[in-house]
Design a protein around this motif. Structure first.
Motif, mmCIF file in Angstrom:
data_model
loop_
_atom_site.group_PDB
_atom_site.id
_atom_site.type_symbol
_atom_site.label_atom_id
_atom_site.label_comp_id
_atom_site.label_asym_id
_atom_site.label_seq_id
_atom_site.Cartn_x
_atom_site.Cartn_y
_atom_site.Cartn_z
ATOM 1 N N PHE A 220 0.847 -1.209 0.000
ATOM 2 C CA PHE A 220 0.000 0.000 0.000
ATOM 3 C C PHE A 220 0.877 1.251 0.000
ATOM 4 O O PHE A 220 0.614 2.215 -0.703
ATOM 5 C CB PHE A 220 -0.896 0.035 1.238
ATOM 6 C CG PHE A 220 -2.114 -0.844 1.137
ATOM 7 C CD1 PHE A 220 -2.940 -1.033 2.239
ATOM 8 C CD2 PHE A 220 -2.438 -1.493 -0.038
ATOM 9 C CE1 PHE A 220 -4.068 -1.845 2.160
ATOM 10 C CE2 PHE A 220 -3.553 -2.313 -0.125
ATOM 11 C CZ PHE A 220 -4.372 -2.485 0.984
ATOM 12 N N GLU A 222 3.938 1.583 -1.085
ATOM 13 C CA GLU A 222 4.578 1.784 -2.390
ATOM 14 C C GLU A 222 3.585 2.281 -3.427
ATOM 15 O O GLU A 222 3.896 3.134 -4.253
ATOM 16 C CB GLU A 222 5.215 0.474 -2.858
ATOM 17 C CG GLU A 222 6.420 0.071 -2.029
ATOM 18 C CD GLU A 222 6.835 -1.381 -2.259
ATOM 19 O OE1 GLU A 222 6.208 -2.054 -3.103
ATOM 20 O OE2 GLU A 222 7.772 -1.836 -1.581
ATOM 21 N N TRP A 223 2.387 1.735 -3.381
ATOM 22 C CA TRP A 223 1.342 2.113 -4.334
ATOM 23 C C TRP A 223 0.925 3.570 -4.131
ATOM 24 O O TRP A 223 0.681 4.301 -5.089
ATOM 25 C CB TRP A 223 0.138 1.176 -4.131
ATOM 26 C CG TRP A 223 -1.002 1.341 -5.074
ATOM 27 C CD1 TRP A 223 -1.102 2.218 -6.119
ATOM 28 C CD2 TRP A 223 -2.214 0.611 -5.061
ATOM 29 N NE1 TRP A 223 -2.305 2.073 -6.753
ATOM 30 C CE2 TRP A 223 -3.016 1.088 -6.127
ATOM 31 C CE3 TRP A 223 -2.711 -0.409 -4.260
ATOM 32 C CZ2 TRP A 223 -4.282 0.588 -6.391
ATOM 33 C CZ3 TRP A 223 -3.967 -0.918 -4.524
ATOM 34 C CH2 TRP A 223 -4.742 -0.416 -5.573
ATOM 35 N N ILE A 226 2.134 6.564 -6.356
ATOM 36 C CA ILE A 226 1.680 6.958 -7.685
ATOM 37 C C ILE A 226 0.245 7.477 -7.690
ATOM 38 O O ILE A 226 -0.260 7.900 -8.723
ATOM 39 C CB ILE A 226 1.782 5.804 -8.714
ATOM 40 C CG1 ILE A 226 1.077 4.540 -8.173
ATOM 41 C CG2 ILE A 226 3.221 5.510 -9.045
ATOM 42 C CD1 ILE A 226 0.942 3.458 -9.229
ATOM 43 N N GLU A 227 -0.419 7.416 -6.553
ATOM 44 C CA GLU A 227 -1.814 7.853 -6.516
ATOM 45 C C GLU A 227 -1.924 9.260 -5.966
ATOM 46 O O GLU A 227 -1.240 9.624 -5.025
ATOM 47 C CB GLU A 227 -2.638 6.902 -5.633
ATOM 48 C CG GLU A 227 -2.776 5.496 -6.179
ATOM 49 C CD GLU A 227 -3.709 5.419 -7.365
ATOM 50 O OE1 GLU A 227 -4.438 6.408 -7.607
ATOM 51 O OE2 GLU A 227 -3.701 4.387 -8.044
ATOM 52 N N LYS A 228 -2.836 10.038 -6.564
ATOM 53 C CA LYS A 228 -3.011 11.388 -6.048
ATOM 54 C C LYS A 228 -4.098 11.408 -4.985
ATOM 55 O O LYS A 228 -3.851 11.688 -3.829
ATOM 56 C CB LYS A 228 -3.369 12.354 -7.196
ATOM 57 C CG LYS A 228 -2.204 12.567 -8.134
ATOM 58 C CD LYS A 228 -2.420 13.753 -9.083
ATOM 59 C CE LYS A 228 -1.500 13.666 -10.282
ATOM 60 N NZ LYS A 228 -2.028 12.819 -11.367
ATOM 61 N N GLU A 229 -5.323 11.046 -5.377
ATOM 62 C CA GLU A 229 -6.418 11.126 -4.403
ATOM 63 C C GLU A 229 -6.361 9.972 -3.408
ATOM 64 O O GLU A 229 -6.646 10.139 -2.240
ATOM 65 C CB GLU A 229 -7.776 11.118 -5.112
ATOM 66 C CG GLU A 229 -8.046 12.351 -5.955
ATOM 67 C CD GLU A 229 -8.079 12.000 -7.448
ATOM 68 O OE1 GLU A 229 -7.795 12.869 -8.261
ATOM 69 O OE2 GLU A 229 -8.369 10.825 -7.758
ATOM 70 N N MET A 230 -6.020 8.784 -3.902
ATOM 71 C CA MET A 230 -6.071 7.589 -3.042
ATOM 72 C C MET A 230 -4.864 7.491 -2.123
ATOM 73 O O MET A 230 -4.873 6.740 -1.154
ATOM 74 C CB MET A 230 -6.090 6.330 -3.908
ATOM 75 C CG MET A 230 -7.442 5.936 -4.366
ATOM 76 S SD MET A 230 -7.660 4.143 -4.520
ATOM 77 C CE MET A 230 -6.294 3.633 -5.509
#
Lengths: 408, 451
Positions: A220, A222-223, A226-230
């Motif tokens: 989570f 690391e992911w 790359i996420e803006k909102e999440m």
């Protein structure tokens, strides 16, 4: 918990507290002059003043596991009618993968320390065992204690295993209650072993479930990069997954204490069997003595009346080599009569001994039963308390995680 | 977006740039794509590329399909464009309902296969009826997916469940496998139905409505196997080129896709592992409870307590089973679908790159003055439109896909958290009631002793 009720007891009219407070690794030389590593345990005895309840340290010494074993073996010999409290296991058994089977492992040593303390408290709170001199010396006399125990010669007084086994098979009329008790102790041992085995497997699996969730945390995080909102939601949820994964360590450590409580009663089963064996031995002895007496009486009768109803070597040789003289016969009858008198006395005292043993043993067994029912019930309740705590932790972590997920 | 595409299309047909674009909702602001295509138009046209016949899929007519998939031959009309935009603005106005159920096994001399019943209910005018029932097999779904990919190379087509599962499959047709596949196929069709463009695809309509004979004859049309093979060889060569000239935003997209793919695959593995560990935990717990019952048989005073403990453990087992089934229904399929989606996304990127590369190779040909300049220029013009359409289609679909992904992931994990909370609450209640019953007994016994 059951230990709490045994911190104080009467001992030679003095109130004392016993604790095994420390464990230390030592190196020394063993009997074969080879170097060995062992753990020594510090035993502290405090006497409690009545007035102000304050305790004063009266004795403090170090003992190793083998000395505890010696003490227990002594007690087994001198108090065969008592269900002698068991020692904690010598080697770690019923381990699940994370637990180490190594005797030097600090967790194992810690649990053993608690087990040894428990053993001493059990002995000290037993109405009969607590008055034993050797036990008193164990707590107070550091040097020379081993020699003192050995000087009692208890090893010689011990019943041979072979004799006991023989008696078990051949005894004709043991007290029914002891047969039932033996049966019960076999069942108790079998069911508790099974329980402990499966519990260890359950612990292993539970450990796996919790720990794998920890991986979510890492991924989570690391992911989220790359996420803006999440991103934020993922990151904080991941943190809670880590918390969840690490919570299992404490949970399972607590469960090990529960397992130890069950283990004590697993070993108690063997102590019960020891008492049964003693009874069987005494009963067999009695039966043999009675049988011997009966056969002597019969011999006497036959000699007196001249009838030979039973086969005897004497009768045989008499037939072959001729009758004996009346004087010889008289002498023999006299000897037998003396032996019979002796035998009757012995039988009487053996009978008395046997009945007294049964009475005393049964009193201790009743005491033991009450203790067992109380302790195991407390243990099962403490298990429920542990489960409740685990559930509460789980609810909290997942509620936090859910909040993070819903904010994504 | 569609407006811009149309405007550049009009340009390639020779109409003035601003004219036809006036009544489109796309606005008049020039896209970066349009600037580059106009500069390309200045370049000289060179020799025709002889492989152009293979590219019928990427012809001007096909680019029409990007916006309006009624039929390859119908010209674009403003009305149909407006209809489409309307649909996008009101996603809840669902007028196409599809269910996939009733798997049935069919045995022939050559093979055994499963068909699924597909029921479609619709209020759309272009459908002959309001309800349809057909039977399709996995192969047919594959066919549909390929047709959609052909027609819309840079749209994100929903993924199909895998053909085979490599690990741990004993036989192809065990019940769990079929059920998992059925659910995934159901999802697949519904995702297409929800997609603003794909929902109007003609092949999709035929898939849902045509009876067996009509369907198999329709399948036989379309580009043959050989041409498709030829395509893929060329495609590989082209896609290698396309990567170099990829615009910034697509570089970002590609980067996202790569990392997303990594992470979602890991999450898939982790989730499967959790399920496995929970299953094994459950198996051990099922053995754990009954031992207490066994024990109670040899006890008197303890018997009731032991039986209570056994019943608590049993209740916790049931709670665990519930948690596991929630997990396998809500989380596992969603995560797995996105694993397949990530593969799909990479394919879409490749196809976009291919289209771009085609243009670039023609431009190169033009600059090196190898072929007929006029023809090349015309081709380049068409290709520029094609690239622009493809990029715009992908960009829009990408935003839509991301939004959906966020929602799906969010709800899947929220669900999982809820299942866990419920599980722990149930177990808590069980053990708390055990505790109360035991302490009540304690009090009873204590008062009895006092008497």
């Amino acid at each position: 918990m059951f230990l709490a009720s045994m911190t104080e007891n009467n001992f030679s009219l003095k109130k004392i507290e016993i604790s095994v407070s420390e464990a230390e690794k030592r190196t020394g030389r063993n009997a074969m002059n080879m170097q060995e590593t062992y753990t020594a345990y510090l035993i502290e005895t405090r006497s409690v003043e009545h007035n102000d309840g304050q305790s004063v340290l009266t004795d403090s010494l170090w003992r190793r596991y083998s000395e505890f074993e010696l003490l227990r073996n002594y007690l087994l010999v001198y108090y065969p009618h008592i269900v002698v409290p068991p020692l904690p296991e010598k080697r770690a058994e019923f381990v699940w993968h994370k637990l180490s089977a190594d005797n030097m492992d600090p967790d194992f040593v810690e649990r053993r320390r608690i087990g040894l303390e428990n053993f001493l408290l059990r002995v000290a709170s037993h109405p009969i065992l607590c008055r034993d001199k050797i036990f008193y010396l164990f707590l107070t006399q550091e040097g020379n204690w081993k020699e003192t125990v050995n000087e009692t010669g208890f090893q010689l007084k011990a019943d041979s295993r072979l004799k006991a086994l023989n008696a078990t098979f051949r005894v004709k009329n043991p007290d029914k209650r002891f047969i039932e008790l033996k049966h019960y102790s076999d069942e108790l041992q079998s069911v508790i072993s099974h329980l402990l085995r499966v519990r260890a497997r359950v612990a292993d699996r539970l450990y796996g479930v919790y720990k794998v969730h920890g991986n979510y945390g890492r991924v989570f995080s690391e992911w989220s990069a790359i996420e803006k909102e999440m991103g934020d939601g993922l990151q904080s949820a991941g943190h809670h997954m880590d918390v969840y994964a690490s919570s299992i360590d404490d949970i399972l450590e607590d469960e090990e204490h529960y397992a130890d409580q069950l283990k004590e009663y697993l070993f108690y089963a063997e102590a019960l069997r020891a008492v049964c064996r003693k009874h069987e031995l005494m009963q067999y002895d009695l039966e043999m003595a009675a049988q011997d007496l009966a056969s002597k009486k019969q011999q006497c009768e036959e000699l007196a009346t001249g009838t030979v109803r039973t086969f005897s070597l004497k009768g045989m040789t008499t037939k072959l080599f001729g009758q004996e003289t009346p004087e010889q016969r008289e002498a023999r009858i006299k000897m037998l009569e003396e032996q019979i008198k002796e035998g009757e006395q012995q039988l009487k005292s053996k009978n008395l001994e046997g009945r007294e043993f049964v009475r005393n043993a049964w009193a201790d067994i009743e005491r033991f039963k009450e203790q067992k029912n109380h302790d195991l019930k407390e243990a099962l309740i403490s298990y429920a308390v542990m489960q409740i705590s685990m559930c509460k932790k789980g609810i909290q972590v997942w509620t936090n995680a859910k909040e993070c997920f819903s904010k994504m | 977006m569609e407006g811009e595409c149309r405007a550049s299309q009009a340009r390639s047909w020779g109409l003035p740039a601003g004219g036809a674009g006036g009544d489109s909702p796309g606005g008049d602001a020039p896209l970066p794509g349009s600037i580059s295509s106009s500069s390309l138009l200045q370049a000289e046209v060179l020799d025709l590329d002889e492989d152009e016949d293979d590219l019928e899929v990427f012809s001007k007519d096909a680019s029409l399909m990007d916006m309006n998939s009624f039929s390859p031959l119908m010209p674009t009309s403003p009305l149909s464009m407006i209809n489409q935009v309307k649909f996008e603005d009101e996603p809840d106005l669902k007028d196409l309902f599809i269910t996939v159920d009733e798997p049935e096994s069919h045995v022939t001399t050559i093979e055994t296969f499963i068909t699924y019943r597909i029921i479609t209910k619709t209020s759309r005018g272009e459908f002959d009826s309001s309800e349809f029932e057909v039977r399709r097999r996995y192969q047919d779904f594959l066919w549909l997916k390929e047709k959609l990919e052909e027609a819309h190379p840079t749209l994100i087509i929903p993924p199909l469940p895998e053909k085979f599962i490599v690990k741990g499959m004993v036989e192809r047709f065990n019940d769990d496998f079929i059920e998992t596949r059925r659910k995934a196929l159901h999802k697949f069709l519904n995702r297409i139905a929800d997609h603003p463009t794909l929902t109007f695809n003609e092949d999709f309509k035929i898939f849902l409505t045509a009876q067996a004979l009509e369907f198999s004859s329709h399948k036989k049309q379309g580009p043959g196997l050989l041409s498709r093979m030829g395509q893929s060889v060329r495609a590989v060569a082209l896609s290698m080129r396309g990567v170099k000239s990829r615009p910034e935003e697509f570089m970002e997209m590609n980067n996202f896709i790569e990392i997303f793919s990594q992470k979602i695959n890991l999450i898939d593995k982790i989730s499967q592992r959790i399920y496995k560990e929970e299953r094994e935990y459950l198996d051990e717990m099922k053995e754990y409870g009954p031992i207490h019952i066994l024990w109670s048989a040899s006890e008197e005073d303890l018997a009731d307590t032991l039986k209570s403990v056994a019943s608590c453990i049993d209740k916790c087992c049931k709670a665990t089973e519930k948690r596991m089934s929630g997990f396998s229904e809500a989380l596992l399929p969603v995560v797995h679908e996105y694993v397949l989606y990530s593969e799909m996304l990479m394919a879409v990127m490749k196809r976009r790159d291919q289209i771009q590369a085609e243009l670039d190779s023609k431009v190169e040909a033009l600059t090196s003055k190898k072929a007929d300049t006029d023809l090349l220029t015309e081709e380049i013009g068409k290709l520029e439109d094609k690239v622009e359409c493809a990029n715009n289609a992908l960009k829009a679909d990408w935003e839509r896909w991301k939004q959906n992904m966020q929602n799906d992931i969010k709800s899947a994990f929220t669900n999982m958290a809820e299942e866990n909370i419920l599980y722990y609450e149930q177990c808590l209640a069980t053990w708390e009631s055990f505790l109360t019953s035991q302490t009540d007994l304690h009090l009873e016994e204590a008062s009895e002793d006092k008497l």
